[in-house]
Design a protein around this motif. Structure first.
Motif, PDB file in Angstrom:
ATOM      1  N   LYS A   1       0.830  -1.199   0.000  1.00 10.60           N
ATOM      2  CA  LYS A   1       0.000   0.000   0.000  1.00 10.60           C
ATOM      3  C   LYS A   1       0.864   1.249   0.000  1.00 10.60           C
ATOM      4  O   LYS A   1       1.848   1.340   0.733  1.00 10.60           O
ATOM      5  CB  LYS A   1      -0.912  -0.001   1.240  1.00 10.60           C
ATOM      6  N   TYR A   2       0.467   2.221  -0.834  1.00 17.30           N
ATOM      7  CA  TYR A   2       1.194   3.477  -0.961  1.00 17.30           C
ATOM      8  C   TYR A   2       0.209   4.644  -0.907  1.00 17.30           C
ATOM      9  O   TYR A   2      -0.980   4.471  -1.171  1.00 17.30           O
ATOM     10  CB  TYR A   2       1.987   3.514  -2.274  1.00 17.30           C
ATOM     11  N   ILE A   3       0.746   5.808  -0.566  1.00 12.81           N
ATOM     12  CA  ILE A   3      -0.074   7.015  -0.517  1.00 12.81           C
ATOM     13  C   ILE A   3       0.418   7.977  -1.595  1.00 12.81           C
ATOM     14  O   ILE A   3       1.601   8.297  -1.655  1.00 12.81           O
ATOM     15  CB  ILE A   3      -0.012   7.712   0.864  1.00 12.81           C
ATOM     16  N   GLN A   4      -0.510   8.433  -2.435  1.00 13.80           N
ATOM     17  CA  GLN A   4      -0.160   9.435  -3.441  1.00 13.80           C
ATOM     18  C   GLN A   4      -0.779  10.773  -3.053  1.00 13.80           C
ATOM     19  O   GLN A   4      -1.930  10.842  -2.616  1.00 13.80           O
ATOM     20  CB  GLN A   4      -0.616   9.015  -4.841  1.00 13.80           C
ATOM     21  N   ARG A   5       0.014  11.828  -3.234  1.00 10.92           N
ATOM     22  CA  ARG A   5      -0.494  13.182  -3.018  1.00 10.92           C
ATOM     23  C   ARG A   5      -0.994  13.711  -4.369  1.00 10.92           C
ATOM     24  O   ARG A   5      -0.239  13.768  -5.347  1.00 10.92           O
ATOM     25  CB  ARG A   5       0.604  14.098  -2.486  1.00 10.92           C
ATOM     26  N   THR A   6      -2.268  14.067  -4.441  1.00 13.43           N
ATOM     27  CA  THR A   6      -2.858  14.635  -5.652  1.00 13.43           C
ATOM     28  C   THR A   6      -3.578  15.922  -5.289  1.00 13.43           C
ATOM     29  O   THR A   6      -3.759  16.234  -4.110  1.00 13.43           O
ATOM     30  CB  THR A   6      -3.869  13.668  -6.293  1.00 13.43           C
ATOM     31  N   ARG A   7      -4.003  16.660  -6.286  1.00 15.04           N
ATOM     32  CA  ARG A   7      -4.798  17.860  -6.001  1.00 15.04           C
ATOM     33  C   ARG A   7      -6.163  17.499  -5.444  1.00 15.04           C
ATOM     34  O   ARG A   7      -6.859  18.359  -4.885  1.00 15.04           O
ATOM     35  CB  ARG A   7      -4.960  18.702  -7.269  1.00 15.04           C
TER      36      ARG A   7
END
Length: 292
Positions: free
Chosen positions: A93-99
């Motif tokens: 599991k990974y976390i992506q930063r998006t708008r």
């Protein structure tokens, strides 16, 4: 400056079909203008730009040929599939930063990418007469489904429009009217669907139109699939399945001879939606080197 763009097809079905996206990995030096230029040269509906984030795992920005958008499901799938295949990430599991916010992504051992989306925002219903001319389907035909026309967002706002089984391929989209309508109501596009019979392994077949963002029709849209899953869980609850989780399988792109397969699930707690996930497979198709 030369930039390598990896070309990927997302939401493929048995290695075929899917929606093309460009992926640029580790290019923090690119300006917004350069990213837009690259996306325009690639010419796909979206190109994802991925960099390491100082607080979470990755920062991902998404550009159409006309500008940056908050989130893109099929480009997210493309980006994390590339990271996995290049050995930059493993399963997990990974976390992506998006708008659109911080969004979890899970990569499974078979290379499937499952994206968690924002919880749904139900933005309001529209009368069938308001959308009939947009898709060339009589309002009475739309009303015969006895299901609402409703704007929903799980990251990007789309109008969900039902048509009876057998009518999806009869749609005649008026791109100019759709663009004006979406601009007026601050929508990204229209997501039109027809339900398959209950015995089918597919839940629905879909078509998506977003000409306001330079996309006449798209063969797979992850964010719209999340919105449709929430819509179906609200208006067509299946009491024969678990009350904690409902799973859906969507087909898209059939009219474009580019059929895609998209999975979606909605998780409930005390009858409230607490998680929306969309997943699929992606395959790399080539490389481009672009100088901007």
């Amino acid at each position: 400056m030369e930039t390598e763009v990896i070309l990927v097809r997302s939401f493929t079905a048995n290695g075929r079909g899917g929606n093309p996206a460009g992926v640029v990995v580790n290019a923090p030096q690119l300006s917004q203008a350069q990213k837009l230029k690259i996306a325009q040269i690639v010419g796909y509906s979206e190109t994802a730009f991925v960099t390491v984030d100082n607080e979470v795992d990755w920062q991902v920005s998404f550009f159409t040929t006309t500008g940056e958008v908050d989130f893109c499901g099929h480009a997210t799938l493309a980006a994390f599939s590339v990271l996995y295949q290049k050995g930059l990430i493993t399963t997990g599991k990974y976390i992506q930063r998006t708008r659109a916010g911080l969004l979890p992504v899970v990569v499974t051992s078979d290379g499937q990418v499952v994206m968690e989306q924002q919880l749904p925002q139900f933005l309001g219903s529209f009368h069938a007469r308001e959308v009939s001319a947009l898709i060339g389907i009589d309002a009475g035909v739309i009303e015969s489904t006895q299901l609402p026309v409703e704007a929903i967002s799980t990251g990007l706002p789309d109008m969900i429009i039902p048509v009876p089984f057998g009518y999806l391929d009869r749609i005649q989209p008026n791109q100019s009217l759709i663009a004006d309508f979406c601009q007026k109501y601050e929508l990204v596009g229209l997501h039109v669907y027809e339900l398959y019979p209950p015995e089918s392994e597919l839940t629905a077949s879909c078509r998506n139109f977003a000409p306001l963002y330079g996309i006449p029709e798209e063969s797979a849209t992850g964010s719209s699939s999340g919105a449709l899953a929430c819509y179906l869980s609200k208006y067509l609850p299946d009491e024969s399945t678990s009350r904690e989780r409902r799973d859906y399988v969507f087909e898209q792109g059939r009219a474009m001879q580019c059929t895609s397969k998209i999975t979606a699930s909605v998780t409930f707690q005390n009858s409230e939606i607490v998680k929306v996930e969309v997943g699929g497979q992606a395959h790399e198709t080539g490389l481009r080197h672009i100088t901007v």
